[in-house]
Design an enzyme around this catalytic site. Structure first.
Site, PDB file in Angstrom:
ATOM      1  N   ASP A   1       0.908  -1.114   0.449  1.00 41.51           N
ATOM      2  CA  ASP A   1       0.248   0.040  -0.033  1.00 41.51           C
ATOM      3  C   ASP A   1       0.893   1.176   0.176  1.00 41.51           C
ATOM      4  O   ASP A   1       2.238   1.336   0.091  1.00 41.51           O
ATOM      5  CB  ASP A   1      -1.006  -0.131   1.274  1.00 41.51           C
ATOM      6  CG  ASP A   1      -1.569   0.985   1.609  1.00 41.51           C
ATOM      7  OD1 ASP A   1      -2.287   1.556   0.550  1.00 41.51           O
ATOM      8  OD2 ASP A   1      -1.855   1.319   2.475  1.00 41.51           O
TER       9      ASP A   1
ATOM     10  N   CYS B   1     -10.911   3.033  -0.280  1.00 43.07           N
ATOM     11  CA  CYS B   1      -9.793   3.476   0.282  1.00 43.07           C
ATOM     12  C   CYS B   1      -9.398   2.934   1.276  1.00 43.07           C
ATOM     13  O   CYS B   1     -10.131   2.516   1.991  1.00 43.07           O
ATOM     14  CB  CYS B   1      -9.361   4.724   0.460  1.00 43.07           C
ATOM     15  SG  CYS B   1      -8.189   5.147   0.825  1.00 43.07           S
TER      16      CYS B   1
HETATM   17  N1  DGL Z   1      -4.192   3.616   0.047  1.00 42.92           N
HETATM   18  C1  DGL Z   1      -4.703   4.846  -0.076  1.00 42.92           C
HETATM   19  C2  DGL Z   1      -5.513   4.249  -1.055  1.00 42.92           C
HETATM   20  O1  DGL Z   1      -6.389   2.804  -1.158  1.00 42.92           O
HETATM   21  C3  DGL Z   1      -4.783   5.876  -0.343  1.00 42.92           C
HETATM   22  C4  DGL Z   1      -4.020   5.868   0.172  1.00 42.92           C
HETATM   23  C5  DGL Z   1      -2.571   7.665  -1.178  1.00 42.92           C
HETATM   24  O2  DGL Z   1      -3.574   8.007  -1.244  1.00 42.92           O
HETATM   25  O3  DGL Z   1      -1.873   6.956  -0.916  1.00 42.92           O
HETATM   26  O4  DGL Z   1      -6.322   4.169  -2.121  1.00 42.92           O
END
Ligand code: DGL
Length: 264
Positions: A10, A183
């Protein structure tokens, strides 16, 4: 293959929601987790940049000899999934399809989608949901302030509640029945989101469905770990591992023994 690890990446700590779901379902599996904290957020970056970062993250995990890669980031899944699937000779799965599958289950007619600006602009959820169940009404909006609030550890804070209301009450007023948390940072806000918009709107978190997909792929390939001896998971961050560890422990509600710093 059985004894090899599951690779997860991630942009930061948000993917730990997927990590936790994987461990709940498959406690014997070893996971190698990479948080690209040096380059977070991905959600405000261009498709080209997100693809490049994702390729580098995947190359790092390939170096760890993982048996499958889970892109635990919606922004990255929205743009980089096909590239990585074409490039790598192991299974690669993202979080969009599983989230969309959960959204179309049941009889809801109007679905809300929230995510980073990159994810919402990609329209990846809309396209996937419409392919799975044409005709559903979809309203979407980006919520760029959620990621910094979560990374700050403000999981139940008056400011967070205010921002949630600002972003989500207009969606509620449009009559959505389900809300896709598009997200991987958002599921940690689940309780507060529910309190602000009301428990009548079902919140969809793709961590569970993604885990089901990983489990069925590993089962089908007969690649599930089969030794009784567990080995410790590995955590890597591209910047500020102490911070990853501190906020990560709030996320997971337990200790993370060690987070190692790496750079590309
Ligand atoms: N974890 C990221 C997502 O699921 C979001 C965090 C980011 O913007 O880097 O899109």
């Amino acid at each position: 293959m059985n004894q090899k690890a599951i690779g997860v990446f991630d942009s930061g700590i948000g993917g730990l929601t997927v990590y936790q779901a994987l461990k709940d379902k498959m406690p014997d599996e070893k996971v190698v987790y990479l948080g690209d904290t040096a380059r977070l957020p991905y959600g405000t970056k261009s498709a080209e940049t997100i693809i490049r970062y994702s390729e580098e993250n995947a190359a790092f995990l390939m170096g760890k000899k993982v048996k499958i890669i889970v892109i635990a980031c919606n922004s990255s899944s929205s743009y980089a999934l096909p590239h990585l699937q074409n490039k790598l000779d192991i299974p690669v799965i993202g979080v969009i399809n599983p989230g969309a599958e959960a959204a179309v289950r049941g009889g809801a007619q109007k679905i809300g989608i929230i995510g980073t600006t990159a994810t919402i602009n990609s329209r990846a959820y809309e396209k996937t949901i419409t392919r799975l169940k044409p005709g559903l009404k979809i309203v979407s909006r980006d919520c760029p302030l959620f990621v910094p609030l979560v990374e700050e550890g403000w999981l139940d804070h008056p400011v967070t509640r205010l921002v949630i209301g600002e972003y989500l009450l207009p969606l509620k007023n449009q009559g959505i029945e389900k809300l896709v948390l598009g997200c991987t940072h958002y599921p940690v806000l689940k309780k507060v989101i529910s309190e602000v918009i009301g428990a009548g709107i079902e919140l969809i978190d793709s961590a569970q469905t993604t885990t089901e997909n990983v489990f069925s792929i590993l089962t089908e390939l007969d690649w599930l770990r089969n030794s009784g001896k567990r080995s410790a998971d590995e955590f890597y961050a591209t910047d500020f591992p102490e911070r990853f560890q501190k906020i990560g422990e709030i996320f997971l509600k337990r200790k993370i023994v060690k987070v190692q710093a790496i750079s590309f």
